[in-house]
Write an enzyme that holds these catalytic residues in place. Sequence first.
Site, PDB file in Angstrom:
ATOM      1  N   GLU A   1       0.862  -1.203   0.000  1.00  0.00           N
ATOM      2  CA  GLU A   1       0.000   0.000   0.000  1.00  0.00           C
ATOM      3  C   GLU A   1       0.889   1.239   0.000  1.00  0.00           C
ATOM      4  O   GLU A   1       1.636   1.465   0.958  1.00  0.00           O
ATOM      5  CB  GLU A   1      -0.930   0.001   1.219  1.00  0.00           C
ATOM      6  CG  GLU A   1      -1.686   1.294   1.441  1.00  0.00           C
ATOM      7  CD  GLU A   1      -2.492   1.730   0.233  1.00  0.00           C
ATOM      8  OE1 GLU A   1      -2.232   2.837  -0.274  1.00  0.00           O
ATOM      9  OE2 GLU A   1      -3.368   0.959  -0.209  1.00  0.00           O
TER      10      GLU A   1
ATOM     11  N   CYS B   1     -20.748   2.922  -3.919  1.00  0.00           N
ATOM     12  CA  CYS B   1     -22.043   3.286  -3.332  1.00  0.00           C
ATOM     13  C   CYS B   1     -22.958   3.939  -4.365  1.00  0.00           C
ATOM     14  O   CYS B   1     -22.960   5.163  -4.536  1.00  0.00           O
ATOM     15  CB  CYS B   1     -21.887   4.205  -2.127  1.00  0.00           C
ATOM     16  SG  CYS B   1     -23.471   4.430  -1.263  1.00  0.00           S
TER      17      CYS B   1
ATOM     18  N   ASP C   1     -14.225  -3.380  -4.059  1.00  0.00           N
ATOM     19  CA  ASP C   1     -14.555  -2.609  -5.253  1.00  0.00           C
ATOM     20  C   ASP C   1     -13.915  -3.129  -6.534  1.00  0.00           C
ATOM     21  O   ASP C   1     -14.456  -2.945  -7.628  1.00  0.00           O
ATOM     22  CB  ASP C   1     -14.130  -1.142  -5.058  1.00  0.00           C
ATOM     23  CG  ASP C   1     -14.933  -0.438  -3.973  1.00  0.00           C
ATOM     24  OD1 ASP C   1     -15.923  -1.033  -3.488  1.00  0.00           O
ATOM     25  OD2 ASP C   1     -14.588   0.693  -3.610  1.00  0.00           O
TER      26      ASP C   1
ATOM     27  N   LYS D   1     -20.764  -1.801  -4.802  1.00  0.00           N
ATOM     28  CA  LYS D   1     -19.411  -1.623  -4.281  1.00  0.00           C
ATOM     29  C   LYS D   1     -19.473  -0.721  -3.050  1.00  0.00           C
ATOM     30  O   LYS D   1     -19.394   0.508  -3.157  1.00  0.00           O
ATOM     31  CB  LYS D   1     -18.522  -1.044  -5.377  1.00  0.00           C
ATOM     32  CG  LYS D   1     -18.388  -1.989  -6.581  1.00  0.00           C
ATOM     33  CD  LYS D   1     -17.501  -1.424  -7.658  1.00  0.00           C
ATOM     34  CE  LYS D   1     -17.434  -2.358  -8.864  1.00  0.00           C
ATOM     35  NZ  LYS D   1     -16.857  -3.691  -8.579  1.00  0.00           N
ATOM     36  N   THR D   2     -19.654  -1.338  -1.885  1.00  0.00           N
ATOM     37  CA  THR D   2     -19.787  -0.590  -0.634  1.00  0.00           C
ATOM     38  C   THR D   2     -18.976  -1.249   0.470  1.00  0.00           C
ATOM     39  O   THR D   2     -18.657  -2.441   0.415  1.00  0.00           O
ATOM     40  CB  THR D   2     -21.265  -0.529  -0.168  1.00  0.00           C
ATOM     41  OG1 THR D   2     -21.679  -1.847   0.255  1.00  0.00           O
ATOM     42  CG2 THR D   2     -22.187  -0.042  -1.266  1.00  0.00           C
TER      43      THR D   2
ATOM     44  N   ALA E   1     -20.192  -1.892   3.295  1.00  0.00           N
ATOM     45  CA  ALA E   1     -21.106  -2.856   3.912  1.00  0.00           C
ATOM     46  C   ALA E   1     -21.001  -4.216   3.239  1.00  0.00           C
ATOM     47  O   ALA E   1     -21.099  -5.255   3.902  1.00  0.00           O
ATOM     48  CB  ALA E   1     -22.538  -2.332   3.822  1.00  0.00           C
TER      49      ALA E   1
ATOM     50  N   CYS F   1     -26.868   0.147   1.560  1.00  0.00           N
ATOM     51  CA  CYS F   1     -26.594   1.512   1.148  1.00  0.00           C
ATOM     52  C   CYS F   1     -27.377   2.440   2.065  1.00  0.00           C
ATOM     53  O   CYS F   1     -28.617   2.478   2.001  1.00  0.00           O
ATOM     54  CB  CYS F   1     -27.011   1.717  -0.306  1.00  0.00           C
ATOM     55  SG  CYS F   1     -26.590   3.363  -0.926  1.00  0.00           S
TER      56      CYS F   1
END
Length: 436
Positions: A36, A160, A327, A335-336, A338, A371
Amino acid sequence: MKTHYQVLIIGGGTAGIMVASQLKRKNSSLEIGLIEPSDKHYYQPAWTLVGANTYKFSDTVKPMASLIPKGVEWIKEFADVFKPESNTVVTKKSNEFTYDYLVVVPGLKIAPELVEGLPEAIDKGVVCSNYTDPNHTWETLKNFNGGTALFTQPTTPIKCGGAPQKIMYLADDYFRKKGVRKNTDIVFALPSGSIFGVKVIADTLMNVVDRKDINVRFFHKLVKVDADKKIAWYEIDKDLTAGGCVTIADGDVASLDRDIQYNYKDVKVTREGDRFGIHFDMMHLAPPQCAPDFIKNSPLAAETGWVSVNPKTTQHTKYLNIFSLGDVSNLPTSKTGAAIRKQVPVTVANILKMIEANAISSKEYNGYTSCPLVTGYGKMVLAEFDYEKNFEPDPKLKKFPMMINDSSKEHWRLWMLKKYGLPYLYWNKMMKGIEV
């Protein structure tokens, strides 16, 4: 620094940190590396609230070093090339790292270049986006004094899918408070034929649209933004030969195509051939989004550019020691964060089972995502659904003190969940590898 890891993770976003944390909790002896390059980690779900001046941007960011679990080695580089046949990842610095198991979760790429004129327009003047600069969104709302407020979203998958309309509902509230709403037409232009893919939620949202007197324009595909002239150009993704016009300029109100126009407002529209240019005084949009280039150009990608995985297991369809979620994967759900909350335990269980017995665990992901749809200051709906678009409230969330019996309806307690409960859950549970 080691060059070989039992588990190598690409990406330090929600999915990467959660996978690393849960793996370490379940097997502290695992040798894990995390690639990262960024120093910072953002809680992006709160950017909608930042754009409406009800949350501080500074509260959405933490140092990456504070989130990487103890015992996980941080490789602060950009991943660049995959060599799955030799279990190798090459970084932009040409360093090579090998692995027994690979987790690919670098997130997606914001791609304004997919719409003509958008790179030059976005985050400048009256064109704003919570996806890229929520502070600029607030400045744009604050400076708006009436006219056409245009809200739009692209044809690509986005983080989202409900976010482009959340800020619209908050803007409506703010414009009313400021006293400029009576001089304002709010237009929501979107490429699909429905405001939301789950019917019970769509019904609630259309009631919100009615209450707020918003013009919804369906089947509108954004193709160009002219920032100088303040025109957003659209193509209509619907067969128009059957009759019915797109704007009142084509005829009288009675002849409007009701599949395209809901609660029509006669805002200025210029037509050039098959394109319709909506003139705006401010514009908020979700920019197009896609998989990062190093993913699209890799042997891991499906034809769509996203990582090709089994939708129930998150395991790669060809390379069985590779997993992808979040994602960048081609999991057929929204793509969230949650969704990631439910995907991570499945991925972790499968990796641990592969290490132990070279087999997949019995855990499966059913497509659950949610969402949180903010519908105004102090109001929210919580859309929870699975792969089949069934409205499916999560029993674990039901135990939260801010939840209500029917989360498909607006409620102030759901707003409290969005503003206070979910950020707490994110930083103090999810990021620390606690299953919630």
